[in-house]
Scaffold this active site. Structure first.
Site, PDB file in Angstrom:
ATOM      1  CB  CYS A 162      -3.998  -7.062  -8.127  1.00 38.53           C
ATOM      2  SG  CYS A 162      -3.183  -8.670  -8.165  1.00 38.53           S
ATOM      3  CG  HIS A 163      -7.035  -4.207  -8.498  1.00 39.06           C
ATOM      4  ND1 HIS A 163      -7.047  -5.583  -8.533  1.00 39.06           N
ATOM      5  CD2 HIS A 163      -7.192  -3.790  -9.788  1.00 39.06           C
ATOM      6  CE1 HIS A 163      -7.207  -5.984  -9.791  1.00 39.06           C
ATOM      7  NE2 HIS A 163      -7.305  -4.931 -10.560  1.00 39.06           N
ATOM      8  N   GLY A 164      -4.276  -2.506  -4.897  1.00 40.33           N
ATOM      9  CA  GLY A 164      -3.970  -1.621  -3.774  1.00 40.33           C
ATOM     10  C   GLY A 164      -4.785  -1.769  -2.515  1.00 40.33           C
ATOM     11  CB  SER A 165      -7.340  -4.163  -1.288  1.00 43.80           C
ATOM     12  OG  SER A 165      -8.354  -3.813  -2.199  1.00 43.80           O
ATOM     13  N   PRO A 178     -10.585  -1.152  -2.949  1.00 46.98           N
ATOM     14  CG  PRO A 178      -9.360  -1.309  -4.927  1.00 46.98           C
ATOM     15  CD  PRO A 178      -9.229  -0.932  -3.478  1.00 46.98           C
TER      16      PRO A 178
END
Length: 204
Positions: A162-165, A178
């Protein structure tokens, strides 16, 4: 032509009887409809079981494999790490945001998992498979090396699409991502070498 006198007492009596009968019927109907409504507030067996500990047989889990079970409506991962995956953990500590799990330890890491592998037994890693950023579910990225959305020197772990963590094989989040915290390690304990209990850690 004379009119027949009306017995007002009889009418009043009949009306009163009808009103009482109607009221009683309404009350019975009200009770009948109220009982099912109230029963919906009683916890179902599934709801009761949702918070119960989950016993897991890990005898068939091979090195490098992961299995997922449900506990309290959450996906819980059980990963059997290889010797190679364990050997990487101390080498990447400087790349991690919280390598020693000191941030919010009571919330994310039980005392018995505040170690390099974040586990009771080094070989097995147990974690809630929910990203600490916005609650997405990270994907397995156990294969090492360059891959889409991952660094060229990737050593294996998890990627939240979703956000690359990114997280290592101990669920520790990498720096400048994130996700603010490492993946949660749930309460757990070993009942035997092949039985794991998720949700209780009285003997841990």
């Amino acid at each position: 032509m004379s009119e027949t006198p009306v017995d007002t007492h009889k009418i009043d009596s009949s009306k009163r009887t009808w009103l009482i009968t109607s009221a009683c019927a309404g009350a019975v109907g009200g009770v009948a409809t109220a009982i099912p409504f109230v029963s919906t507030f009683q916890p179902s067996e599934r709801a009761k079981a949702a918070g119960a500990a989950v016993e897991v047989d890990i005898a068939g889990l091979k090195p490098g494999e992961k299995m997922t079970v449900e506990w309290r409506g959450k996906p819980v991962w059980i990963v059997r790490r290889t010797p190679e995956q364990l050997a990487v953990l101390p080498k990447i500590a400087s790349e991690l945001a919280d390598p020693d799990s000191k941030r919010k330890p009571d919330e994310f890491t039980p005392a018995y998992a505040r170690n390099e592998g974040r586990s009771i037994k080094p070989e097995y890693f147990v974690a809630v498979g929910i990203c600490t950023h916005l609650g997405c579910s990270p994907s397995d990225k156990f294969q090492t090396g360059a891959q889409p959305s991952l660094p060229n020197d990737w050593q294996g772990g998890f990627l939240c699409p979703c956000h690359g963590s990114t997280f290592d094989m101990a669920g520790r989040v990498f720096k400048n991502k994130p996700a603010p915290d490492n993946l949660e390690v749930p309460p757990h304990m070993y009942l035997s070498d092949s039985k794991l209990l998720i949700g209780e850690d009285k003997k841990a």
